[in-house]
Design an enzyme around this catalytic site. Sequence first.
Site, PDB file in Angstrom:
ATOM      1  N   ARG A 239       5.723   0.722 -10.682  1.00 18.78           N
ATOM      2  CA  ARG A 239       4.745  -0.146 -10.974  1.00 18.78           C
ATOM      3  C   ARG A 239       5.080  -0.435 -12.547  1.00 18.78           C
ATOM      4  NH1 ARG A 239       0.337  -0.833  -7.854  1.00 18.78           N
ATOM      5  NH2 ARG A 239      -0.201   0.944  -6.407  1.00 18.78           N
ATOM      6  N   GLY A 240       4.813  -1.651 -13.189  1.00 22.95           N
ATOM      7  CA  GLY A 240       5.299  -2.101 -14.543  1.00 22.95           C
ATOM      8  C   GLY A 240       6.767  -2.471 -14.622  1.00 22.95           C
TER       9      GLY A 240
ATOM     10  N   GLY B  57       2.697  -0.591  -5.027  1.00 24.93           N
ATOM     11  CA  GLY B  57       2.613   0.513  -4.097  1.00 24.93           C
ATOM     12  C   GLY B  57       3.008   0.170  -2.764  1.00 24.93           C
TER      13      GLY B  57
ATOM     14  N   ARG C   8      -0.695   4.277   4.075  1.00 24.00           N
ATOM     15  CA  ARG C   8       0.435   3.644   3.198  1.00 24.00           C
ATOM     16  C   ARG C   8       1.948   3.829   3.605  1.00 24.00           C
ATOM     17  NH1 ARG C   8      -0.232   3.231  -2.732  1.00 24.00           N
ATOM     18  NH2 ARG C   8       1.385   4.665  -2.747  1.00 24.00           N
TER      19      ARG C   8
ATOM     20  N   THR D 198       0.161  -6.631   0.030  1.00 25.08           N
ATOM     21  CA  THR D 198      -1.068  -6.070  -0.304  1.00 25.08           C
ATOM     22  C   THR D 198      -1.466  -5.325   0.690  1.00 25.08           C
ATOM     23  OG1 THR D 198      -2.810  -6.100  -1.301  1.00 25.08           O
ATOM     24  CG2 THR D 198      -2.058  -8.166  -0.742  1.00 25.08           C
ATOM     25  N   ILE D 199      -1.470  -4.055   0.856  1.00 24.00           N
ATOM     26  CA  ILE D 199      -2.509  -3.434   1.956  1.00 24.00           C
ATOM     27  C   ILE D 199      -3.745  -3.766   1.963  1.00 24.00           C
ATOM     28  CG2 ILE D 199      -3.024  -1.218   1.013  1.00 24.00           C
ATOM     29  CD1 ILE D 199      -1.685   0.118   3.338  1.00 24.00           C
ATOM     30  N   ASP D 200      -4.316  -4.200   1.062  1.00 22.40           N
ATOM     31  CA  ASP D 200      -5.868  -4.506   0.892  1.00 22.40           C
ATOM     32  C   ASP D 200      -6.244  -5.856   1.260  1.00 22.40           C
ATOM     33  OD1 ASP D 200      -6.127  -2.180  -0.389  1.00 22.40           O
ATOM     34  OD2 ASP D 200      -6.460  -2.758  -2.419  1.00 22.40           O
TER      35      ASP D 200
ATOM     36  N   ASP E 239      -0.224  -9.188  -5.801  1.00 25.19           N
ATOM     37  CA  ASP E 239      -0.531 -10.178  -6.955  1.00 25.19           C
ATOM     38  C   ASP E 239       0.152  -9.917  -8.398  1.00 25.19           C
ATOM     39  OD1 ASP E 239      -2.172  -8.225  -7.471  1.00 25.19           O
ATOM     40  OD2 ASP E 239      -3.966  -9.409  -7.949  1.00 25.19           O
TER      41      ASP E 239
END
Length: 538
Positions: free
Chosen positions: A219-220, A156, A434, A273-275, A245
């Site tokens: 993604r993927g 993302g 984002r 990772t924004i989280d 991750d």
Amino acid sequence: MHSEACDPREPQSPTGRRILDFEFRNSLPRVRTPSLSSAAPNPSPRSPALSSPPVTGSEARSAVKIVKGEFGYVLEDVPHLTDYLPDLPAYPNPLQDNPAYSVVKQYFVDQDDTVPEKIVVQRDSSRGLHFRRAGPRQRVYFESDDVHACIVTCGGLCPGLNTVIREIVCGLSHMYGVSKIIGIEGGYRGFYARNTIQLTPKSVNDIHKRGGTVLGTSRGGHDTLKIVDNIQDRGINQVYIIGGDGTQKGAAAIFEEIRRRRLKVSVAGIPKTIDNDIAIIDKSFGFDTAVEEAQRAINAAHVEAGSVENGIGVVKLMGRYSGFIAMYATLASRDVDCCLIPESPFYLEGKGGLFEYMEKRLKENGHMVIVVAEGAGQDLIAESMRSMNHEDASGNKLLLDVGLWLSQRIKNYFTSRQKMVINLKYIDPTYMIRAIPSNASDNVYCTLLAQCAVHGAMAGYTGFTVGLVNGRHTYIPFDRVTETRNTVVITDRMWARLLSSTNQPSFLSSKDVEEANMTEEQPKQTADEEKRLENGST
């Protein structure tokens, strides 16, 4: 600047050649290793990258580099190209002739410098686990003209992606004189399904002012063999992978295949990772920007709620498994009355529940603001409404919009049961946050991460992620940042500070607290077991 000469085949090589038999001098280790019998490197038939006959899968994955010293010192080291290419030549670092570094008192990081994982210790504590300190080395294992680097962004969007891309390109070019740098478009699948673009300092000069990633992402699409085939065919010998991750797990697989083929290719990861849920590191880039931007949404919700009778503002923020953005945005705002995160279970109805607290708050203040992380309350959502068994292309669990669900439950409760007129406004700023460029703090952080990754790759390190540990930049093995996830500890002081700020109930039962404490004690038990092993006890 260190003046001593450094022969890559001497015992003080930066890696220890993958043999766990070390002799130590003084309190910090200088690695001494016996020679490793290995086939001489042969030119690859596919590319100019240096290679040797492949090693088996079991041999490739067995080389966890643990270095032990006195007083319980443990260094979890990162792989080095000389682990499987022992005769690789080394060269003087061109930084010593760089005018920008002429005023620097010490050009290079000392070979023995390491960073402790834990800095709060007791009097009788062992020295504990350390990671190798990041930064430029006196010797490099690539000549500038031979470097062919590539950069890829996966997963993302996150503030700071373009800054990292820019600084990798500028770092390679300005510090090491590298001219062959390409960008892989569209994430991992871009290695074999998309074109590449040439990257120069001029072409990336102002991309840090834009959100998103100029390389595109997806993604993927991870196919290890196809990706490594492409790396080998193109003659790429440095790979910079930016992602979370899942992306770092993919990077680890690429590194293992490269090592199996004995290619002279460094693989460096920059965690994104924004989280802020990457393990080990202090924080991930883009997090500060996300918290700052979240204030705008919280402020809007507060204004809306405070302008009407019984106004309720609900703000959903990022946080699939970890509620750091919601927690820090709440603490920074001071306008939030309740913060709900994935790590802290809550319930809606009954004594001590969310609805009871909301009734009390509305009677006292006439309005309230709720911040909810996207992964919170998933266990409360009816089974028929859940998407728990579905995953996106990166393997992330697809979640229902808890903000919409919670807003509807609040409306139903107050209008049908309490006969109370409420005015609820729901705000979801996820994609706005984002997509923005990184702020000043994150720009500096991105610059340091990118430059440390470049220094590590040029010094021959590979299979590592660069990250901040206790305020120092370090090189961390891929498996350490992917084996666990960083989460909010609800029995920690930071969560207690939030509860005292919002005055919300903890929603925790005694069982919840006991389980949280057990989770926190587990790493300590593991450390104690390691200490017993080090002392030779059973």
